[in-house]
Write a protein that holds these residues in place. Structure first.
Motif, short mmCIF file in Angstrom:
data_model
loop_
_atom_site.label_atom_id
_atom_site.label_comp_id
_atom_site.label_asym_id
_atom_site.label_seq_id
_atom_site.Cartn_x
_atom_site.Cartn_y
_atom_site.Cartn_z
N HIS A 94 0.80 -1.22 0.00
CA HIS A 94 0.00 0.00 0.00
C HIS A 94 0.84 1.28 0.00
O HIS A 94 0.38 2.32 -0.47
N HIS A 95 2.06 1.22 0.52
CA HIS A 95 2.87 2.42 0.67
C HIS A 95 3.89 2.58 -0.47
O HIS A 95 4.73 3.48 -0.41
N LEU A 96 3.80 1.73 -1.47
CA LEU A 96 4.76 1.77 -2.58
C LEU A 96 4.60 3.07 -3.36
O LEU A 96 3.50 3.44 -3.77
N THR A 97 5.73 3.77 -3.58
CA THR A 97 5.70 5.02 -4.35
C THR A 97 6.45 4.90 -5.68
O THR A 97 6.17 5.67 -6.60
N GLU A 98 7.37 3.95 -5.80
CA GLU A 98 8.13 3.80 -7.05
C GLU A 98 8.33 2.32 -7.36
O GLU A 98 8.70 1.55 -6.47
N PRO A 110 -1.46 -6.29 -14.29
CA PRO A 110 -2.68 -6.67 -13.58
C PRO A 110 -3.41 -5.46 -13.02
O PRO A 110 -2.79 -4.44 -12.68
N SER A 111 -4.71 -5.57 -12.90
CA SER A 111 -5.51 -4.47 -12.37
C SER A 111 -5.11 -4.13 -10.94
O SER A 111 -5.24 -2.98 -10.51
N GLU A 112 -4.58 -5.12 -10.21
CA GLU A 112 -4.18 -4.88 -8.83
C GLU A 112 -3.05 -3.86 -8.72
O GLU A 112 -2.94 -3.16 -7.71
N LEU A 113 -2.22 -3.78 -9.75
CA LEU A 113 -1.13 -2.80 -9.73
C LEU A 113 -1.68 -1.38 -9.61
O LEU A 113 -1.07 -0.50 -8.97
N PHE A 114 -2.84 -1.16 -10.20
CA PHE A 114 -3.40 0.19 -10.25
C PHE A 114 -4.26 0.51 -9.02
O PHE A 114 -4.93 1.54 -8.98
N GLU A 115 -4.18 -0.39 -8.02
CA GLU A 115 -4.78 -0.09 -6.73
C GLU A 115 -3.78 0.59 -5.80
O GLU A 115 -4.13 1.01 -4.70
N LEU A 116 -2.53 0.72 -6.27
CA LEU A 116 -1.48 1.34 -5.45
C LEU A 116 -1.55 2.85 -5.64
O LEU A 116 -0.76 3.45 -6.38
N ILE A 117 -2.46 3.47 -4.94
CA ILE A 117 -2.76 4.89 -5.19
C ILE A 117 -1.66 5.82 -4.71
O ILE A 117 -1.68 7.02 -5.02
N SER A 118 -0.67 5.31 -3.95
CA SER A 118 0.45 6.14 -3.52
C SER A 118 1.56 6.18 -4.56
O SER A 118 2.54 6.93 -4.41
N LEU A 119 1.42 5.40 -5.63
CA LEU A 119 2.47 5.27 -6.63
C LEU A 119 2.73 6.61 -7.32
O LEU A 119 1.82 7.27 -7.79
N VAL A 136 -5.22 2.75 -15.23
CA VAL A 136 -4.11 3.66 -14.95
C VAL A 136 -4.63 5.00 -14.42
O VAL A 136 -3.94 5.69 -13.68
N GLY A 137 -5.85 5.34 -14.77
CA GLY A 137 -6.43 6.58 -14.29
C GLY A 137 -6.63 6.62 -12.79
O GLY A 137 -6.86 7.70 -12.22
N ASN A 138 -6.54 5.47 -12.13
CA ASN A 138 -6.69 5.42 -10.67
C ASN A 138 -5.46 5.93 -9.93
O ASN A 138 -5.54 6.24 -8.74
N LEU A 139 -4.33 6.01 -10.64
CA LEU A 139 -3.06 6.40 -9.98
C LEU A 139 -2.98 7.92 -9.87
O LEU A 139 -2.21 8.58 -10.56
N ALA A 140 -3.77 8.45 -8.96
CA ALA A 140 -3.95 9.90 -8.87
C ALA A 140 -2.68 10.65 -8.51
O ALA A 140 -2.57 11.84 -8.79
N ASN A 141 -1.70 9.98 -7.90
CA ASN A 141 -0.48 10.65 -7.46
C ASN A 141 0.71 10.41 -8.40
O ASN A 141 1.82 10.84 -8.10
N LEU A 142 0.46 9.74 -9.52
CA LEU A 142 1.55 9.38 -10.42
C LEU A 142 2.18 10.63 -11.04
O LEU A 142 1.49 11.49 -11.57
N LYS A 143 3.53 10.71 -10.96
CA LYS A 143 4.26 11.84 -11.51
C LYS A 143 5.08 11.46 -12.75
O LYS A 143 5.32 12.30 -13.61
N ARG A 144 5.53 10.22 -12.79
CA ARG A 144 6.35 9.77 -13.93
C ARG A 144 5.83 8.43 -14.43
O ARG A 144 5.68 7.49 -13.65
N LEU A 145 5.56 8.37 -15.74
CA LEU A 145 5.09 7.14 -16.37
C LEU A 145 5.99 6.84 -17.55
O LEU A 145 6.06 7.62 -18.51
N GLN A 146 6.70 5.71 -17.49
CA GLN A 146 7.66 5.33 -18.52
C GLN A 146 7.18 4.05 -19.20
O GLN A 146 7.12 2.99 -18.59
N GLN A 161 -6.76 11.47 -16.48
CA GLN A 161 -7.09 11.62 -15.06
C GLN A 161 -5.85 11.74 -14.18
O GLN A 161 -5.97 11.96 -12.97
N LEU A 162 -4.67 11.63 -14.78
CA LEU A 162 -3.42 11.69 -14.01
C LEU A 162 -3.03 13.15 -13.81
O LEU A 162 -2.16 13.70 -14.49
N ASN A 163 -3.66 13.78 -12.84
CA ASN A 163 -3.52 15.22 -12.65
C ASN A 163 -2.15 15.65 -12.16
O ASN A 163 -1.82 16.84 -12.25
#
Length: 412
Positions: A94-98, A110-119, A136-146, A161-163
């Motif tokens: 749950h606390h994974l950021t990177e 997997p869809s479960e990866l996109f439940e990590l909203i701290s990513l 992927v739109g669930n990752l509201a805190n995502l700053k870098r997508l490679q 949705q990746l604000n």
């Protein structure tokens, strides 16, 4: 970024090595699964990072999901392994950021990866992904997508949705188009689109006010949004090796431009059947410049001054929309596609900055970029503005012809 501008995708390996050395004293050893290839123990870097690059892993170590570890881990490095999939258990971190998954064999996420909203960082470059899930739109805190070096043919609309997204890398894929919703990522700073098969970029990109660099080299671009250069933070536009791109927007004149080997094949005939264009006869080789697909008609120095009724209607609606209080009630009554055009005109007049939607007067100047002549395309709203613009811009005029400019005075 473009090879021609020495802007390659960053692998972060140096950063990881430096981090490992800096925190050598604080590494906490944890037993790993019994594997002859895994001689070294699983370690936490500085108490929150797991470094598992080059381990030939086919699955994630089960120790990652033990209560004490899953709570502590913030960063996971899993580059250069043999992963074909990710376990659904990953959602327990749950606390994974990177998470760095570069250079594996992932075909799906997997869809479960996109439940990590701290990513905040998701790096899955150099895999075999054919689609990016809408989750992927669930990752509201995502700053870098490679996502570079995969097999993606499209991006989901939900990417808008990746604000908090600041860096997006999708080079070396099979992208034929980009969703206009990407312009909703208003914090986007760097956009890497090299080595795809894009023919155009959404004009809505002109709303990316924090964008500093866009690289779209080695694509099939035919035209670019004419207002792209109006972005005040934008410094570099790299479109090297786009064989069908024969001009740059005039608004990009004072930006860093990469245009090496672009335009050498001209606009394809099948595209010219769909698009309006102008042809420059004053060069050694005749050059045809495609105009934005939104244009329905173009004016010339001898044409009637009255624009299309549709142009007048759109201009009136645009003014009403801008003047309406907050504009929300009016927006709710307008179809989305029409609303998009009203809020993002095709261009603004090169002279008076009036919005242009479906009817305008092309004007082309010649600039020097990388030692070669580069046509700069703009639009004016009237023949009179063409005449004034030709006098204000201190660059050689390529289109319309000088002998035709006198007619603008009469028509004005």
């Amino acid at each position: 970024m473009s090879d021609y501008t020495n802007k390659n995708d960053k692998d972060h390996c140096v950063e990881e090595t430096t981090a490992a050395m800096a925190h050598k004293q604080t590494m906490l050893a944890i037993p790993v699964q019994d594997d002859a290839r895994l001689k070294q123990p699983l370690v936490l870097l500085n108490g929150d990072g797991v470094y598992l690059n080059y381990r030939r892993l086919q699955d994630l170590p089960v120790q990652l999901f033990e209560p004490d570890t899953s709570v502590a881990v913030r960063r996971i490095y899993l580059k250069h392994n043999l992963l074909h999939t990710l376990t659904p258990q990953i959602k327990t971190l749950h606390h994974l950021t990177e998470i760095y998954l570069n250079n594996n064999s992932l075909q799906t996420l997997p869809s479960e990866l996109f439940e990590l909203i701290s990513l905040e960082v998701l790096s899955v470059s150099v895999n075999q992904l054919t689609c990016l899930p809408s989750h992927v739109g669930n990752l509201a805190n995502l700053k870098r997508l490679q996502l570079s070096h995969n097999q993606l043919s499209s991006l989901p609309l939900e990417i808008g949705q990746l604000n908090h997204l600041q860096h997006l890398e999708v080079s070396n894929n099979r992208l034929e188009w980009l969703p206009s919703q990407l312009a909703s990522c208003t914090r986007l700073q760097q956009l890497s689109l090299d080595h795809n098969i894009l023919q155009s970029l959404p004009r809505e990109f002109c709303h990316l006010q924090q964008l500093t660099e866009i690289s779209a080299s080695d694509n099939a671009l035919v035209w670019l949004p004419l207002d792209l250069g109006q972005l005040s933070e934008l410094q570099g536009i790299y479109v090297d090796n786009n064989p069908h791109l024969t001009a740059m927007p005039a608004s990009t004149l004072h930006k860093n431009i990469g245009f090496f080997r672009s335009g050498r094949e001209g606009v394809p005939e099948k595209m010219l059947k769909k698009l309006l264009s102008v042809t420059i006869h004053s060069l050694e080789n005749e050059v045809t410049i495609a105009l934005p697909a939104e244009l329905r008609a173009v004016g010339n120095m001898s044409s009637d001054r009255v624009p299309l009724l549709l142009e007048l209607s759109l201009a009136a609606a645009h003014t009403a929309l801008c003047q309406a209080e907050k504009g929300q009630s009016l927006k709710d009554e307008i179809p989305l596609q029409l609303l998009s055009h009203l809020t993002t005109p095709t261009a603004h007049c090169q002279q008076c900055h009036r919005p242009i939607f479906v009817y305008g007067f092309p004007i082309v100047f010649r600039a020097q970029v990388q030692g070669s002549d580069l046509p700069l395309l703009g639009l004016c709203c009237t023949a009179a503005c063409v005449h004034l613009c030709s006098r204000v811009v201190h660059l050689p005029l390529m289109f319309p012809r000088l002998e035709d400019l006198a007619l603008a005075i009469v028509l004005a």
